[in-house]
Write a protein that holds these residues in place. Structure first.
Motif, PDB file in Angstrom:
ATOM      1  N   SER A 102      27.174  -7.289 -21.958  1.00 39.83           N
ATOM      2  CA  SER A 102      26.396  -7.543 -23.176  1.00 39.83           C
ATOM      3  C   SER A 102      26.283  -6.286 -24.034  1.00 39.83           C
ATOM      4  O   SER A 102      26.348  -6.360 -25.261  1.00 39.83           O
ATOM      5  CB  SER A 102      25.016  -8.093 -22.824  1.00 39.83           C
ATOM      6  N   GLN A 103      26.127  -5.125 -23.414  1.00 40.81           N
ATOM      7  CA  GLN A 103      26.046  -3.883 -24.186  1.00 40.81           C
ATOM      8  C   GLN A 103      27.367  -3.556 -24.868  1.00 40.81           C
ATOM      9  O   GLN A 103      27.380  -3.105 -26.019  1.00 40.81           O
ATOM     10  CB  GLN A 103      25.621  -2.733 -23.274  1.00 40.81           C
ATOM     11  N   GLN A 104      28.471  -3.796 -24.192  1.00 42.35           N
ATOM     12  CA  GLN A 104      29.767  -3.520 -24.801  1.00 42.35           C
ATOM     13  C   GLN A 104      30.070  -4.485 -25.939  1.00 42.35           C
ATOM     14  O   GLN A 104      30.645  -4.088 -26.952  1.00 42.35           O
ATOM     15  CB  GLN A 104      30.867  -3.568 -23.757  1.00 42.35           C
TER      16      GLN A 104
ATOM     17  N   THR B  23      18.667  -8.487 -32.677  1.00 44.92           N
ATOM     18  CA  THR B  23      17.997  -8.292 -31.400  1.00 44.92           C
ATOM     19  C   THR B  23      16.526  -8.603 -31.588  1.00 44.92           C
ATOM     20  O   THR B  23      15.977  -8.481 -32.678  1.00 44.92           O
ATOM     21  CB  THR B  23      18.148  -6.852 -30.895  1.00 44.92           C
ATOM     22  N   SER B  24      15.914  -9.025 -30.535  1.00 48.68           N
ATOM     23  CA  SER B  24      14.481  -9.289 -30.598  1.00 48.68           C
ATOM     24  C   SER B  24      13.826  -8.740 -29.346  1.00 48.68           C
ATOM     25  O   SER B  24      14.413  -8.729 -28.267  1.00 48.68           O
ATOM     26  CB  SER B  24      14.208 -10.793 -30.718  1.00 48.68           C
ATOM     27  N   LEU B  25      12.639  -8.271 -29.501  1.00 48.51           N
ATOM     28  CA  LEU B  25      11.871  -7.735 -28.392  1.00 48.51           C
ATOM     29  C   LEU B  25      10.812  -8.757 -28.012  1.00 48.51           C
ATOM     30  O   LEU B  25      10.005  -9.159 -28.855  1.00 48.51           O
ATOM     31  CB  LEU B  25      11.210  -6.409 -28.781  1.00 48.51           C
ATOM     32  N   VAL B  26      10.843  -9.192 -26.781  1.00 49.48           N
ATOM     33  CA  VAL B  26       9.859 -10.143 -26.301  1.00 49.48           C
ATOM     34  C   VAL B  26       8.941  -9.402 -25.346  1.00 49.48           C
ATOM     35  O   VAL B  26       9.375  -8.906 -24.311  1.00 49.48           O
ATOM     36  CB  VAL B  26      10.535 -11.333 -25.582  1.00 49.48           C
ATOM     37  N   SER B  27       7.701  -9.333 -25.710  1.00 50.49           N
ATOM     38  CA  SER B  27       6.724  -8.652 -24.880  1.00 50.49           C
ATOM     39  C   SER B  27       6.055  -9.654 -23.957  1.00 50.49           C
ATOM     40  O   SER B  27       5.822 -10.807 -24.321  1.00 50.49           O
ATOM     41  CB  SER B  27       5.672  -7.982 -25.770  1.00 50.49           C
ATOM     42  N   ALA B  28       5.729  -9.225 -22.773  1.00 47.50           N
ATOM     43  CA  ALA B  28       5.061 -10.114 -21.819  1.00 47.50           C
ATOM     44  C   ALA B  28       3.576 -10.246 -22.130  1.00 47.50           C
ATOM     45  O   ALA B  28       2.903 -11.113 -21.583  1.00 47.50           O
ATOM     46  CB  ALA B  28       5.250  -9.590 -20.409  1.00 47.50           C
ATOM     47  N   TYR B  29       3.068  -9.412 -22.997  1.00 44.79           N
ATOM     48  CA  TYR B  29       1.637  -9.416 -23.296  1.00 44.79           C
ATOM     49  C   TYR B  29       1.427  -9.546 -24.797  1.00 44.79           C
ATOM     50  O   TYR B  29       2.049  -8.843 -25.577  1.00 44.79           O
ATOM     51  CB  TYR B  29       0.979  -8.127 -22.808  1.00 44.79           C
ATOM     52  N   GLY B  30       0.558 -10.427 -25.198  1.00 49.13           N
ATOM     53  CA  GLY B  30       0.204 -10.563 -26.602  1.00 49.13           C
ATOM     54  C   GLY B  30      -1.107  -9.845 -26.874  1.00 49.13           C
ATOM     55  O   GLY B  30      -1.742  -9.291 -25.983  1.00 49.13           O
TER      56      GLY B  30
END
Length: 107
Positions: A73-75, A89-96
């Motif tokens: 995936s990085q390549q 890209t999206s950042l999904v946080s485990a905490y809201g």
């Protein structure tokens, strides 16, 4: 068998033409298309399974394949960036935020 250079074989061109046959992490993706070199991936996974677990049983193959998924995936992401394609890209946080009432179990 030794083949003299006078026979018309350019060894450097032959090596460059078969560069995907070299089993390295750098050759996981095709430099022209950005797609996965499946044969290189399979050989790397089998080699890693033998090196780490001493066997190529299906469960060890699956475990070894997890080691190379991030590399692929990085390549592919780097190839898209080098060729000017959009990368989302999206950042999904485990905490809201607590005031929003977001619970961890929602994720």
């Amino acid at each position: 068998m030794f083949v003299p250079i006078e026979m018309g074989i350019n060894h450097m061109e032959a090596a460059m033409a078969t560069s995907s046959a070299i089993i390295t992490i750098a050759n996981l993706t095709n430099p022209h298309t950005g797609l996965l070199n499946r044969d290189v991936y399979q050989r790397l996974v089998r080699r890693e399974a033998m090196r780490t677990f001493g066997s190529t049983a299906p469960r060890y193959i699956r475990q070894a394949a997890k080691l190379y998924r991030d590399h692929v995936s990085q390549q592919r992401l780097a190839w898209r960036q080098r060729n000017g394609l959009t990368v989302e890209t999206s950042l999904v946080s485990a905490y809201g935020n607590t005031q929003q009432g977001v619970r961890r179990s929602i994720f």
